[in-house]
Write an enzyme that holds these catalytic residues in place. Structure first.
Site, PDB file in Angstrom:
ATOM      1  N   HIS A  23      60.872  41.468  28.999  1.00 39.22           N
ATOM      2  CA  HIS A  23      59.563  41.178  28.416  1.00 39.22           C
ATOM      3  C   HIS A  23      59.458  41.743  27.014  1.00 39.22           C
ATOM      4  O   HIS A  23      60.301  42.494  26.546  1.00 39.22           O
ATOM      5  CB  HIS A  23      58.415  41.684  29.305  1.00 39.22           C
ATOM      6  CG  HIS A  23      58.196  43.157  29.307  1.00 39.22           C
ATOM      7  ND1 HIS A  23      57.085  43.753  29.833  1.00 39.22           N
ATOM      8  CD2 HIS A  23      58.961  44.191  28.836  1.00 39.22           C
ATOM      9  CE1 HIS A  23      57.149  45.053  29.709  1.00 39.22           C
ATOM     10  NE2 HIS A  23      58.267  45.354  29.109  1.00 39.22           N
ATOM     11  N   CYS A  45      58.422  48.733  23.413  1.00 40.39           N
ATOM     12  CA  CYS A  45      58.142  47.543  24.231  1.00 40.39           C
ATOM     13  C   CYS A  45      57.771  46.336  23.386  1.00 40.39           C
ATOM     14  O   CYS A  45      57.641  45.229  23.898  1.00 40.39           O
ATOM     15  CB  CYS A  45      57.044  47.844  25.260  1.00 40.39           C
ATOM     16  SG  CYS A  45      57.708  48.584  26.768  1.00 40.39           S
ATOM     17  N   HIS A  83      63.403  43.299  26.074  1.00 40.08           N
ATOM     18  CA  HIS A  83      64.143  44.345  26.787  1.00 40.08           C
ATOM     19  C   HIS A  83      63.822  44.182  28.262  1.00 40.08           C
ATOM     20  O   HIS A  83      62.831  43.530  28.625  1.00 40.08           O
ATOM     21  CB  HIS A  83      63.735  45.747  26.292  1.00 40.08           C
ATOM     22  CG  HIS A  83      62.314  46.054  26.571  1.00 40.08           C
ATOM     23  ND1 HIS A  83      61.292  45.628  25.762  1.00 40.08           N
ATOM     24  CD2 HIS A  83      61.723  46.699  27.604  1.00 40.08           C
ATOM     25  CE1 HIS A  83      60.141  46.000  26.275  1.00 40.08           C
ATOM     26  NE2 HIS A  83      60.364  46.661  27.406  1.00 40.08           N
ATOM     27  N   HIS A  88      63.446  45.434  32.474  1.00 39.07           N
ATOM     28  CA  HIS A  88      63.062  46.471  33.431  1.00 39.07           C
ATOM     29  C   HIS A  88      63.565  46.082  34.815  1.00 39.07           C
ATOM     30  O   HIS A  88      63.658  44.895  35.136  1.00 39.07           O
ATOM     31  CB  HIS A  88      61.541  46.624  33.509  1.00 39.07           C
ATOM     32  CG  HIS A  88      60.936  47.226  32.285  1.00 39.07           C
ATOM     33  ND1 HIS A  88      60.977  48.573  32.021  1.00 39.07           N
ATOM     34  CD2 HIS A  88      60.278  46.669  31.242  1.00 39.07           C
ATOM     35  CE1 HIS A  88      60.351  48.816  30.880  1.00 39.07           C
ATOM     36  NE2 HIS A  88      59.931  47.678  30.379  1.00 39.07           N
ATOM     37  N   ASP A  95      62.571  36.870  39.055  1.00 36.49           N
ATOM     38  CA  ASP A  95      63.835  37.593  38.957  1.00 36.49           C
ATOM     39  C   ASP A  95      64.760  36.944  37.922  1.00 36.49           C
ATOM     40  O   ASP A  95      64.937  35.733  37.910  1.00 36.49           O
ATOM     41  CB  ASP A  95      64.531  37.619  40.324  1.00 36.49           C
ATOM     42  CG  ASP A  95      65.729  38.570  40.333  1.00 36.49           C
ATOM     43  OD1 ASP A  95      65.687  39.601  39.638  1.00 36.49           O
ATOM     44  OD2 ASP A  95      66.712  38.266  41.033  1.00 36.49           O
ATOM     45  N   HIS A  96      65.335  37.791  37.065  1.00 36.86           N
ATOM     46  CA  HIS A  96      66.240  37.353  35.997  1.00 36.86           C
ATOM     47  C   HIS A  96      65.573  36.380  35.029  1.00 36.86           C
ATOM     48  O   HIS A  96      66.229  35.502  34.470  1.00 36.86           O
ATOM     49  CB  HIS A  96      67.542  36.770  36.566  1.00 36.86           C
ATOM     50  CG  HIS A  96      68.467  37.828  37.090  1.00 36.86           C
ATOM     51  ND1 HIS A  96      68.233  38.502  38.269  1.00 36.86           N
ATOM     52  CD2 HIS A  96      69.600  38.353  36.588  1.00 36.86           C
ATOM     53  CE1 HIS A  96      69.186  39.377  38.461  1.00 36.86           C
ATOM     54  NE2 HIS A  96      70.033  39.320  37.456  1.00 36.86           N
ATOM     55  N   GLU A 116      57.345  49.953  37.112  1.00 31.40           N
ATOM     56  CA  GLU A 116      58.099  49.476  35.949  1.00 31.40           C
ATOM     57  C   GLU A 116      59.284  50.398  35.687  1.00 31.40           C
ATOM     58  O   GLU A 116      60.337  49.971  35.234  1.00 31.40           O
ATOM     59  CB  GLU A 116      57.202  49.395  34.714  1.00 31.40           C
ATOM     60  CG  GLU A 116      57.832  48.640  33.562  1.00 31.40           C
ATOM     61  CD  GLU A 116      56.839  48.327  32.473  1.00 31.40           C
ATOM     62  OE1 GLU A 116      56.460  47.155  32.342  1.00 31.40           O
ATOM     63  OE2 GLU A 116      56.413  49.261  31.773  1.00 31.40           O
TER      64      GLU A 116
END
Ligand code: NI
Length: 135
Positions: free
Chosen positions: A15, A34, A40, A42, A80-81, A125
């Site tokens: 994100h 961020c 980047h 998480h 996811d991913h 997170e």
């Protein structure tokens, strides 16, 4: 007998936090690392809490296989991913903070789950930073 059942799940996602109405300087000041323009990632850990009454016929509050599949289909497969900003409808306009992701996940699961259940979603997170809805 009111009781709670928990299911843990996990997804990885990228994100970037920023407000398009702000200057680069203000975004940097508020969101720091961020706000990295190249995104980047998480490792998000999810805890889903379902509260309700035990069914006397099964002894279950909810079938955990059903809950597991619900989270897999509606949350993990969706996020996811993924790059949350670019790849998902939910965060095209909504800043993908842990708070907003948690609330989005709650809304998605709430729509799927029978109304007799209460639902609480906790999203980590990082191992030390996490949010919970409803508060
Ligand atoms: Ni971040």
């Amino acid at each position: 007998m009111k009781i709670a059942v928990f299911r843990k799940a996990h997804f990885n996602a990228a994100h970037r936090l920023y407000n398009k109405n702000w200057s680069d300087d203000k975004n940097d000041a508020v969101f720091g690392l961020c706000n990295n323009p190249n995104y980047h990632g998480h490792n998000y850990d999810l805890e889903v809490k379902v509260i309700g009454e035990v069914d006397p016929e099964t002894g279950y509050l909810i079938d955990l296989k059903y809950l597991k599949d619900l989270i897999k289909t509606h949350i993990e497969d969706r996020f996811d991913h993924k790059n949350l900003n670019l790849d998902t409808e939910e965060f095209k306009e909504l800043n993908p903070t842990a708070e907003n992701i948690c609330f989005v996940i709650w809304k998605i699961l709430r729509a799927e789950l029978a109304s007799k259940f209460e639902l609480v979603v906790r999203l980590y997170e990082t191992p030390r930073n996490y949010v919970e809805y409803p508060a």
